[in-house]
Design a protein around this motif. Sequence first.
Motif, mmCIF file in Angstrom:
data_model
loop_
_atom_site.group_PDB
_atom_site.id
_atom_site.type_symbol
_atom_site.label_atom_id
_atom_site.label_comp_id
_atom_site.label_asym_id
_atom_site.label_seq_id
_atom_site.Cartn_x
_atom_site.Cartn_y
_atom_site.Cartn_z
ATOM 1 N N ILE A 80 0.838 -1.210 0.000
ATOM 2 C CA ILE A 80 0.000 0.000 0.000
ATOM 3 C C ILE A 80 0.867 1.252 0.000
ATOM 4 C CG2 ILE A 80 -1.658 1.321 1.369
ATOM 5 C CD1 ILE A 80 -2.846 -1.415 2.245
ATOM 6 N N GLY A 81 1.895 1.255 0.854
ATOM 7 C CA GLY A 81 2.790 2.413 0.909
ATOM 8 C C GLY A 81 3.510 2.651 -0.404
ATOM 9 N N ALA A 82 3.968 1.570 -1.038
ATOM 10 C CA ALA A 82 4.668 1.700 -2.313
ATOM 11 C C ALA A 82 3.728 2.213 -3.395
ATOM 12 C CB ALA A 82 5.266 0.357 -2.721
ATOM 13 N N PHE A 83 2.500 1.695 -3.404
ATOM 14 C CA PHE A 83 1.543 2.128 -4.425
ATOM 15 C C PHE A 83 1.202 3.613 -4.260
ATOM 16 C CE2 PHE A 83 -2.812 2.922 -5.815
ATOM 17 C CZ PHE A 83 -2.706 2.593 -7.155
ATOM 18 N N VAL A 84 0.905 4.012 -3.028
ATOM 19 C CA VAL A 84 0.540 5.417 -2.784
ATOM 20 C C VAL A 84 1.707 6.340 -3.128
ATOM 21 C CG1 VAL A 84 -0.046 7.069 -0.958
ATOM 22 C CG2 VAL A 84 -1.233 4.885 -1.083
ATOM 23 N N THR A 85 2.902 5.981 -2.692
ATOM 24 C CA THR A 85 4.077 6.809 -2.991
ATOM 25 C C THR A 85 4.334 6.867 -4.492
ATOM 26 O OG1 THR A 85 5.062 6.192 -0.873
ATOM 27 C CG2 THR A 85 6.541 7.133 -2.518
ATOM 28 N N GLY A 86 4.263 5.728 -5.151
ATOM 29 C CA GLY A 86 4.469 5.711 -6.601
ATOM 30 C C GLY A 86 3.422 6.514 -7.342
ATOM 31 N N TYR A 87 2.183 6.472 -6.865
ATOM 32 C CA TYR A 87 1.098 7.211 -7.518
ATOM 33 C C TYR A 87 1.268 8.718 -7.327
ATOM 34 C CZ TYR A 87 -3.632 8.502 -8.907
ATOM 35 O OH TYR A 87 -4.715 9.054 -9.543
ATOM 36 N N VAL A 88 1.584 9.119 -6.079
ATOM 37 C CA VAL A 88 1.731 10.544 -5.783
ATOM 38 C C VAL A 88 2.924 11.135 -6.530
ATOM 39 C CG1 VAL A 88 2.287 12.190 -3.930
ATOM 40 C CG2 VAL A 88 0.564 10.433 -3.551
ATOM 41 N N VAL A 89 4.042 10.434 -6.511
ATOM 42 C CA VAL A 89 5.250 10.927 -7.177
ATOM 43 C C VAL A 89 5.174 10.703 -8.689
ATOM 44 C CG1 VAL A 89 7.779 10.620 -7.295
ATOM 45 C CG2 VAL A 89 6.622 10.564 -5.097
ATOM 46 N N GLY A 90 4.416 9.715 -9.100
ATOM 47 C CA GLY A 90 4.291 9.406 -10.520
ATOM 48 C C GLY A 90 5.457 8.593 -11.039
ATOM 49 N N SER A 91 5.989 7.732 -10.170
ATOM 50 C CA SER A 91 7.156 6.947 -10.559
ATOM 51 C C SER A 91 6.910 5.464 -10.288
ATOM 52 C CB SER A 91 8.386 7.416 -9.788
ATOM 53 O OG SER A 91 9.477 6.566 -10.022
#
Length: 108
Positions: free
Chosen positions: A38-49
Amino acid sequence: MRFNSSHTLLSPSPFTMDWEGQKVAEQLMQIMLVVFAIGAFVTGYVVGSFELMLYIYAGGVILTTLITIPNWPFFNRHPLKWLDPSEAEKHPKPQVTTSVSKKKPIKK
């Protein structure tokens, strides 16, 4: 190295994980993997990476592996007490009994 004859394959070593420890390790692994996903998905989505998302999740998998796979002492808080083979022969083995249920006759 000298082999100790009192040590058998069935006797647990002091470095083995007990049943409760296995349960805790399994629950901890599942929780950690879900939290990192969940943390990786949210961070990747917010940063766009997508690459950053994969790195965060891969780091979480490695950290989870390092915490849950080794036999840490806190995974062996409830060790099983095994009988010595000579002591086990003194105690009778439990007998399996099959009971036939008798139905009561129906009164009319």
